[in-house]
Design a protein around this motif. Structure first.
Motif, mmCIF file in Angstrom:
data_model
loop_
_atom_site.group_PDB
_atom_site.id
_atom_site.type_symbol
_atom_site.label_atom_id
_atom_site.label_comp_id
_atom_site.label_asym_id
_atom_site.label_seq_id
_atom_site.Cartn_x
_atom_site.Cartn_y
_atom_site.Cartn_z
ATOM 1 N N LYS A 8 0.827 -1.209 0.000
ATOM 2 C CA LYS A 8 0.000 0.000 0.000
ATOM 3 C C LYS A 8 0.861 1.258 0.000
ATOM 4 C CE LYS A 8 -4.006 -1.958 0.176
ATOM 5 N NZ LYS A 8 -4.869 -1.948 -0.968
ATOM 6 N N SER A 9 2.137 1.123 0.369
ATOM 7 C CA SER A 9 3.055 2.242 0.387
ATOM 8 C C SER A 9 4.412 1.748 -0.114
ATOM 9 C CB SER A 9 3.185 2.782 1.819
ATOM 10 O OG SER A 9 4.127 3.824 1.869
ATOM 11 N N ALA A 15 9.669 5.663 -4.126
ATOM 12 C CA ALA A 15 9.664 6.018 -5.545
ATOM 13 C C ALA A 15 10.535 5.031 -6.315
ATOM 14 C CB ALA A 15 10.179 7.440 -5.735
ATOM 15 N N TRP A 16 10.041 4.571 -7.439
ATOM 16 C CA TRP A 16 10.707 3.634 -8.352
ATOM 17 C C TRP A 16 10.878 2.238 -7.765
ATOM 18 C CZ3 TRP A 16 9.909 6.036 -12.554
ATOM 19 C CH2 TRP A 16 10.029 7.420 -12.615
ATOM 20 N N GLU A 17 10.153 1.916 -6.702
ATOM 21 C CA GLU A 17 10.171 0.564 -6.136
ATOM 22 C C GLU A 17 9.071 -0.265 -6.797
ATOM 23 O OE1 GLU A 17 9.614 -1.685 -1.819
ATOM 24 O OE2 GLU A 17 9.600 0.488 -1.922
ATOM 25 N N SER A 18 9.383 -1.482 -7.136
ATOM 26 C CA SER A 18 8.446 -2.359 -7.833
ATOM 27 C C SER A 18 7.419 -2.956 -6.877
ATOM 28 C CB SER A 18 9.236 -3.481 -8.508
ATOM 29 O OG SER A 18 8.367 -4.386 -9.115
ATOM 30 N N LEU A 30 6.033 9.108 -9.326
ATOM 31 C CA LEU A 30 5.403 10.334 -8.858
ATOM 32 C C LEU A 30 5.043 10.169 -7.389
ATOM 33 C CD1 LEU A 30 4.406 13.114 -9.727
ATOM 34 C CD2 LEU A 30 2.231 12.087 -10.287
ATOM 35 N N GLN A 31 5.667 10.960 -6.527
ATOM 36 C CA GLN A 31 5.448 10.814 -5.096
ATOM 37 C C GLN A 31 4.088 11.351 -4.692
ATOM 38 O OE1 GLN A 31 8.828 12.618 -3.213
ATOM 39 N NE2 GLN A 31 10.083 10.806 -3.530
ATOM 40 N N GLY A 32 3.554 10.782 -3.631
ATOM 41 C CA GLY A 32 2.252 11.188 -3.118
ATOM 42 C C GLY A 32 1.233 10.074 -3.286
ATOM 43 N N TRP A 76 0.520 4.797 -1.924
ATOM 44 C CA TRP A 76 1.285 5.960 -1.532
ATOM 45 C C TRP A 76 2.730 5.762 -1.954
ATOM 46 C CZ3 TRP A 76 -0.368 10.501 0.362
ATOM 47 C CH2 TRP A 76 -1.682 10.561 0.806
ATOM 48 N N VAL A 77 3.266 6.726 -2.673
ATOM 49 C CA VAL A 77 4.670 6.688 -3.085
ATOM 50 C C VAL A 77 5.388 7.733 -2.237
ATOM 51 C CG1 VAL A 77 6.306 6.977 -4.974
ATOM 52 C CG2 VAL A 77 4.066 5.962 -5.405
ATOM 53 N N ARG A 78 6.410 7.282 -1.506
ATOM 54 C CA ARG A 78 7.124 8.205 -0.614
ATOM 55 C C ARG A 78 8.536 8.437 -1.072
ATOM 56 N NH1 ARG A 78 6.795 3.185 1.611
ATOM 57 N NH2 ARG A 78 8.672 2.370 2.516
#
Length: 132
Positions: A51-52, A55-58, A107-109, A130-132
Motif C-alpha cells: 500500500k506504500s 519512488a521507483w520501487e516495484s 510520482l510521489q504522493g 502511496w509513493v514516498r
C-alpha cells in the motif's frame, strides 16, 4: 527553470510499468472509461502487494476478471487530476481469467490506480498506493 524541468520530467515519467519485461511507460491521455451497471463487478477489486512504496520501487497489482473471457486484455489507468489516463501497461488475462502486473511509480504522493478492460466498459474498483 531547472526545477520546472525536473518537475515536468517527473510528471511525464511518473509511472514506469513493467509487464513481463522491463520498459519505460509514458502516460498518454485516452477517453475515460465508464462503468456499466451489468459489468460493475466484472473485474474484482485489484489487490496490491504493498500500500506504500518508495519512488521507483516495484510492486504488483493482481486480480480476477470475473465476466471476461480468458485472454482478454486489461490496461492499467492512473488518475491524473480529474482524468483517468491509460498507462502503456496492459496484459492479457491467463487461462483462469486472472491478471498479475508489475508496476513501478515515480510520482510521489497519493496515486489512484484501476484496471480497465480493452473495450473500456469493464472497470475495477480504485486502489490507492502511496509513493514516498
Amino acid at each position: 527553470m531547472g526545477q520546472f524541468s525536473r518537475t515536468w520530467a517527473a510528471g511525464i515519467t511518473s509511472a514506469v510499468v513493467v509487464a513481463g519485461s522491463i520498459g519505460v511507460a509514458v502516460a498518454s491521455p485516452t477517453p475515460t472509461a465508464h462503468r456499466t451497471a451489468a459489468a460493475a463487478d466484472a473485474l474484482s477489486p485489484a489487490a496490491t502487494s504493498a500500500k506504500s512504496v518508495r519512488a521507483w520501487e516495484s510492486f504488483r497489482i493482481s486480480g480476477a476478471a470475473k465476466r471476461l473471457k480468458p485472454g482478454s486484455r486489461v490496461t492499467l489507468q492512473q488518475k491524473q487530476g480529474k482524468r483517468w489516463v491509460s498507462l502503456p501497461a496492459s496484459m492479457r488475462t491467463n487461462r483462469n481469467a486472472h491478471y498479475n502486473l508489475r508496476v513501478v511509480l515515480g510520482l510521489q504522493g497519493h496515486n489512484k490506480l484501476r484496471m480497465v478492460s480493452n473495450s473500456g466498459r469493464v472497470v475495477s474498483p480504485v486502489i490507492s498506493v502511496w509513493v514516498r
